[in-house]
Write a protein that holds these residues in place. Structure first.
Motif, PDB file in Angstrom:
ATOM      1  N   TRP A  53      59.987  52.469 -25.875  1.00 53.92           N
ATOM      2  CA  TRP A  53      60.102  53.694 -25.094  1.00 53.92           C
ATOM      3  C   TRP A  53      60.313  53.328 -23.631  1.00 53.92           C
ATOM      4  O   TRP A  53      59.603  52.467 -23.097  1.00 53.92           O
ATOM      5  N   PHE A  59      68.008  58.006 -16.824  1.00 56.03           N
ATOM      6  CA  PHE A  59      68.276  57.152 -17.976  1.00 56.03           C
ATOM      7  C   PHE A  59      69.698  56.587 -17.962  1.00 56.03           C
ATOM      8  O   PHE A  59      69.953  55.535 -18.545  1.00 56.03           O
ATOM      9  N   ARG A  77      70.529  54.362 -27.486  1.00 53.13           N
ATOM     10  CA  ARG A  77      69.484  55.361 -27.258  1.00 53.13           C
ATOM     11  C   ARG A  77      69.283  56.129 -28.556  1.00 53.13           C
ATOM     12  O   ARG A  77      70.205  56.726 -29.098  1.00 53.13           O
ATOM     13  N   GLU A  79      66.453  58.380 -29.260  1.00 55.67           N
ATOM     14  CA  GLU A  79      65.779  59.676 -29.144  1.00 55.67           C
ATOM     15  C   GLU A  79      65.449  59.918 -27.682  1.00 55.67           C
ATOM     16  O   GLU A  79      65.157  58.970 -26.942  1.00 55.67           O
ATOM     17  N   SER A  80      65.498  61.169 -27.245  1.00 60.82           N
ATOM     18  CA  SER A  80      65.256  61.470 -25.834  1.00 60.82           C
ATOM     19  C   SER A  80      64.343  62.670 -25.656  1.00 60.82           C
ATOM     20  O   SER A  80      64.418  63.649 -26.412  1.00 60.82           O
ATOM     21  N   ARG A  84      60.987  60.463 -21.230  1.00 63.76           N
ATOM     22  CA  ARG A  84      61.052  59.185 -21.938  1.00 63.76           C
ATOM     23  C   ARG A  84      62.161  59.207 -22.984  1.00 63.76           C
ATOM     24  O   ARG A  84      62.530  60.275 -23.491  1.00 63.76           O
ATOM     25  N   SER A  85      62.662  58.023 -23.297  1.00 59.41           N
ATOM     26  CA  SER A  85      63.679  57.865 -24.336  1.00 59.41           C
ATOM     27  C   SER A  85      63.366  56.627 -25.160  1.00 59.41           C
ATOM     28  O   SER A  85      62.830  55.632 -24.649  1.00 59.41           O
ATOM     29  N   TYR A  87      64.690  53.470 -27.300  1.00 60.53           N
ATOM     30  CA  TYR A  87      65.871  52.605 -27.340  1.00 60.53           C
ATOM     31  C   TYR A  87      65.714  51.505 -28.380  1.00 60.53           C
ATOM     32  O   TYR A  87      64.604  51.009 -28.627  1.00 60.53           O
TER      33      TYR A  87
END
Length: 228
Positions: A53, A59, A77, A79-80, A84-85, A87
């Motif tokens: 994360w 981003f 990537r 999930e966003s 936070r995202s 990777y």
């Protein structure tokens, strides 16, 4: 250390918090607030991947940094959210060679948490101090810096730092740790007193005094304590 419950001896694990100095994601990590590792795994083709994360304000800038980071082969990537995202990153072969996970598995060191802010901070469970020392030694041999922040028994309510445990001042601990990392205590020695003093920015005499007093505190708190 073991606890005895009835006729069964139950070993009590040590929890250690330490800093790793490694080039992995060092460049990209400078443009985020922090990174939190979720998973590390190897693919069938032999590459190493990280799942983590990223907490950032921008981003797109982080992904530009990932693209230019010399330790990253590719990134995705997954999930966003707002802050936070998630990777997935494939490491280069050179970066994968700096991973300490294989060594952790060899010495039964169970990683609990890894966070990258200004430095990489790891929390892990180790079976014994001997295993910790060997694991640390092997990390240093790989060229990965390793500095213990604190270590405590799993069943203790509050963490107790090594500095508090052994009656060391922060300067004494820093001097002993730097001397150890530099090979001052090796036979033959790999560093001189002057070289270590220069690294710490103090005189030879001040370093010599810190090492003597620090070693004396360690001996009084360990060997001398065991005979009392």
């Amino acid at each position: 250390m073991t606890l005895v419950h009835g006729n069964v001896s139950i070993p009590v694990s040590l929890i250690i918090e330490y800093e790793l100095r490694t080039p992995i994601l060092e460049s990209a990590g400078q443009v985020v607030r922090r990174l939190e590792l979720e998973e590390l795994y190897g693919t069938q083709d032999g590459t190493s991947k990280l799942l983590f994360w990223a907490f950032a304000d921008d981003f797109d800038a982080f992904e530009d940094a990932l693209a230019s980071d010399g330790t990253v082969e590719s990134h995705t990537r997954l999930e966003s959210f707002t802050d936070r995202s998630l990777y997935g990153v494939t490491l280069t072969d050179e970066a994968a060679a700096k991973l300490t996970y294989p060594l952790a598995a060899e010495y039964n060191v169970a990683i609990i948490d890894i966070t990258l802010t200004d430095e990489i901070v790891v929390s892990a469970r180790v079976p014994s101090r001997e295993a910790l020392l060997e694991y640390r030694k092997r990390c240093l041999e790989k060229g990965v810096g390793f500095r213990v922040r604190r270590i405590y028994r799993e069943n203790e309510a509050e963490a107790e730092t090594e500095t508090e445990r052994y009656g060391l001042t922060e300067h004494q601990r820093e001097a002993l740790q730097t001397a150890l990392d530099s090979g001052y205590f090796d036979v033959p020695r790999k560093a001189t007193l002057s070289e270590i003093a220069d690294e710490l920015g103090i005189s030879d005499q001040a370093l010599s005094a810190r090492l003597r007093r620090g070693q004396a505190n360690l001996l009084w708190q360990t060997i001398a304590g065991e005979t009392s």
